[in-house]
Design a protein around this motif. Structure first.
Motif, PDB file in Angstrom:
ATOM      1  N   PHE A   9      -2.363  -4.563 -12.096  1.00 51.83           N
ATOM      2  CA  PHE A   9      -2.666  -3.608 -11.031  1.00 51.83           C
ATOM      3  C   PHE A   9      -2.670  -4.286  -9.674  1.00 51.83           C
ATOM      4  CE2 PHE A   9      -4.761  -0.883 -14.347  1.00 51.83           C
ATOM      5  CZ  PHE A   9      -3.817   0.133 -14.237  1.00 51.83           C
ATOM      6  N   GLN A  10      -3.280  -5.494  -9.666  1.00 45.73           N
ATOM      7  CA  GLN A  10      -3.375  -6.186  -8.380  1.00 45.73           C
ATOM      8  C   GLN A  10      -1.993  -6.550  -7.860  1.00 45.73           C
ATOM      9  OE1 GLN A  10      -6.073  -9.250  -9.447  1.00 45.73           O
ATOM     10  NE2 GLN A  10      -7.883  -8.111  -8.799  1.00 45.73           N
ATOM     11  N   ALA A  13      -0.075  -3.511  -6.866  1.00 45.71           N
ATOM     12  CA  ALA A  13      -0.628  -2.942  -5.639  1.00 45.71           C
ATOM     13  C   ALA A  13      -0.178  -3.752  -4.430  1.00 45.71           C
ATOM     14  CB  ALA A  13      -2.151  -2.912  -5.718  1.00 45.71           C
ATOM     15  N   SER A  37       2.621   1.579  -8.832  1.00 44.46           N
ATOM     16  CA  SER A  37       1.237   1.160  -8.683  1.00 44.46           C
ATOM     17  C   SER A  37       0.440   2.405  -8.370  1.00 44.46           C
ATOM     18  CB  SER A  37       1.096   0.170  -7.532  1.00 44.46           C
ATOM     19  OG  SER A  37       1.210   0.845  -6.307  1.00 44.46           O
ATOM     20  N   PRO A  38      -0.842   2.386  -8.701  1.00 44.02           N
ATOM     21  CA  PRO A  38      -1.670   3.540  -8.381  1.00 44.02           C
ATOM     22  C   PRO A  38      -1.579   3.850  -6.889  1.00 44.02           C
ATOM     23  CG  PRO A  38      -2.872   1.981  -9.750  1.00 44.02           C
ATOM     24  CD  PRO A  38      -1.592   1.322  -9.346  1.00 44.02           C
ATOM     25  N   ARG A  39      -1.526   2.787  -6.089  1.00 42.56           N
ATOM     26  CA  ARG A  39      -1.466   2.956  -4.650  1.00 42.56           C
ATOM     27  C   ARG A  39      -0.260   3.794  -4.254  1.00 42.56           C
ATOM     28  NH1 ARG A  39      -4.166  -0.331  -1.499  1.00 42.56           N
ATOM     29  NH2 ARG A  39      -4.537  -1.589  -3.335  1.00 42.56           N
ATOM     30  N   ASP A 214      -7.612   1.468  -5.527  1.00 37.33           N
ATOM     31  CA  ASP A 214      -6.305   1.959  -5.970  1.00 37.33           C
ATOM     32  C   ASP A 214      -6.126   3.438  -5.649  1.00 37.33           C
ATOM     33  OD1 ASP A 214      -5.544  -0.521  -7.367  1.00 37.33           O
ATOM     34  OD2 ASP A 214      -7.263  -0.021  -8.628  1.00 37.33           O
ATOM     35  N   HIS A 215      -7.249   4.128  -5.506  1.00 31.74           N
ATOM     36  CA  HIS A 215      -7.230   5.546  -5.177  1.00 31.74           C
ATOM     37  C   HIS A 215      -8.295   5.789  -4.118  1.00 31.74           C
ATOM     38  CE1 HIS A 215      -4.912   6.509  -8.870  1.00 31.74           C
ATOM     39  NE2 HIS A 215      -5.689   5.606  -9.454  1.00 31.74           N
ATOM     40  N   SER A 262      -8.574   1.573 -12.794  1.00 32.55           N
ATOM     41  CA  SER A 262      -8.369   1.415 -11.357  1.00 32.55           C
ATOM     42  C   SER A 262      -9.696   1.493 -10.605  1.00 32.55           C
ATOM     43  CB  SER A 262      -7.415   2.491 -10.846  1.00 32.55           C
ATOM     44  OG  SER A 262      -7.942   3.774 -11.063  1.00 32.55           O
TER      45      SER A 262
END
Ligand SMILES: [Cu+2]
Length: 455
Positions: A9-10, A13, A37-39, A214-215, A262
């Protein structure tokens, strides 16, 4: 979350934020998902319905630079901007708005750019901002920038810092944003505030907060006193029968979608007559900021209910550790329901008179008007009518899944909407596959849900 997953994730992101940032994802027809990525996935979820009204430049529309995560305001749009030299210019119009707050309730509110609450303004610390404001209300008004440190002549208080903006007039506010944090704009007139004249003004920091989220979601809490068969809020009332997040009551509130594992930021803003204790199920959060900006990490402590007082913003963050559909709601019992006066009129006065037959009949006729098929979701005892106090919550549950269906509700259990009322939404913590599946549905549906724009 295990280390590999966290690193994924990092890394994603960082890449997403650096190379393929917001500007690309906001541009129509951007190359599809180069990186997941969640971003990135949350970027660009809101396209303003007002974008076509004004001049439009990609640079201006990239509301913040690649270094920070923009906030998503479910059920509300972002206000687009354009650059004029070094100034980020926004157009804001105060006007009456017909607002559907529940599938069976539309009110005559006031708002901005056809939206109530108004569209979200997002800027970055250091930005020079101009807001060209037009008053299409039937009375004078002004715009106050709540929490911002700016020259007195930009403070938006009628008679004190400026002449009121008369109906039909235009007025330009201009200032430099040197702060970061969760601010808001509103009319500086008490009754107008209660008609809905408010919106987010988010100033992102020059460099993203640590730890990075992330959100990032924003919720505006409002309350309304609207009598049965009426559409105009009683702004002098002290008792409220409709409670909304971002202008809609549950189950119309759009669930917040997040990826399992996240980090989630939630910004909650209150402009009403009551304070609201907002509770999150199944997770603990920390209070990372207020309407005054970011709080130092040394002050964070675990909690799961945050009291959001009038005129306050509270920013909380949590790790989405557990999959599921987790409630986020005001915990005041009366704020966890919608007005049943429109439906069960006499039940409000003479509950003892109510019978299952009558109650279900009333719900059926309401359902027919909306329209949806009403299924009485929860059983009552055979002798219920003989028990003092009955009914309490019986007959309140209106399952109307199909009426409020949207990609974000995909996969929820049948009759989920019967459990959602008032100031309530949910955060859906989804494993990768489910998260991607719903994202694909959103994309197929046009990349946005347009239910927020009522006119
Ligand atoms: Cu409340």
């Amino acid at each position: 979350m295990n280390g590999t997953r966290r690193r994924f994730f990092q890394d994603a992101a960082m890449l997403g934020a650096g190379l393929f940032g917001l500007r690309d994802t906001l541009r129509a027809g951007a190359p599809a998902e180069r990186l997941q990525s969640p971003r990135q996935n949350e970027n660009g979820r809101h396209h303003s319905p007002y974008g076509s009204k004004g001049p439009h430049s990609p640079a201006g529309n990239a509301l913040v630079q690649e270094r920070v995560l923009p906030m998503a305001t479910p059920d509300l749009a972002d206000l687009p901007s354009q650059m004029d030299g070094g100034v980020k210019v926004f157009q804001l119009v105060a006007e009456p708005v017909k607002k559907k707050i529940a599938p069976f309730k539309t009110i005559d509110a006031w708002g901005y750019n056809g939206s109530c609450p108004g569209p979200t303004i997002q800027v970055q610390q250091g930005d020079r901002v101009r807001v060209v404001f037009e008053n299409r209300l039937p009375e004078s008004t002004s715009l106050h920038w709540h929490g911002l440190e700016l020259p007195i002549e930009q403070d938006g208080v009628p008679y004190i810092s400026q002449k009121p903006v008369a109906p039909g007039e235009t007025y330009a506010y201009e200032f430099t944003v040197h702060q970061e944090g969760t601010f808001f704009y509103h009319a500086h007139s008490a009754m107008q505030e209660m008609m809905g004249l408010i919106g987010f003004f988010v100033a992102h920091p020059e460099n993203d907060y640590k730890p990075r989220a992330d959100h990032d979601f924003g919720l505006i809490l409002q309350e309304w006193a609207v009598l049965p068969s009426n559409s105009v809020p009683n702004t002098a009332a002290m008792e409220f029968n409709w409670l909304t997040f971002n202008g809609v009551s549950a189950p119309m509130t759009t669930p917040l979608l997040v990826r399992l594992g996240s980090r989630v930021r939630l910004r909650i803003l209150n402009l009403g007559m009551d304070h609201h204790p907002v509770h999150l199920h199944g997770h603990q959060f920390v209070l990372t900021g207020t309407e005054g900006g970011r709080a130092p990490e040394s002050t964070w402590y675990p909690m799961n209910t945050v009291l959001v007082g009038v005129a306050q913003a509270r920013v909380v963050e949590f790790e989405a550790k557990y999959p599921g559909a987790w409630m986020i709601h005001c915990h005041l019992p009366h704020h966890m329901m919608n007005s049943m006066m429109d439906l069960l009129r006499d039940r409000q006065i003479q509950t003892a008179d109510q019978t299952e037959e009558k109650a279900v009949g009333q719900m059926m006729s309401l359902a027919k008007n909306v329209p949806f098929e009403h299924v009485h979701p929860s059983p009552v005892a055979a002798n219920a009518e003989k028990v003092p106090g009955f009914p309490q919550d019986a007959f309140m549950e209106m399952g109307m899944d199909e009426v409020v269906e949207k990609p974000e509700t995909y996969g929820l259990p049948k009759n989920w909407s019967a459990g959602m009322m008032g100031m309530m939404t949910m955060v859906r913590v989804l494993p990768d596959q489910e998260y991607e599946a719903i994202l694909a549905r959103k994309k197929a549906a046009g990349g946005q849900t347009e239910h927020h724009h009522e006119s």
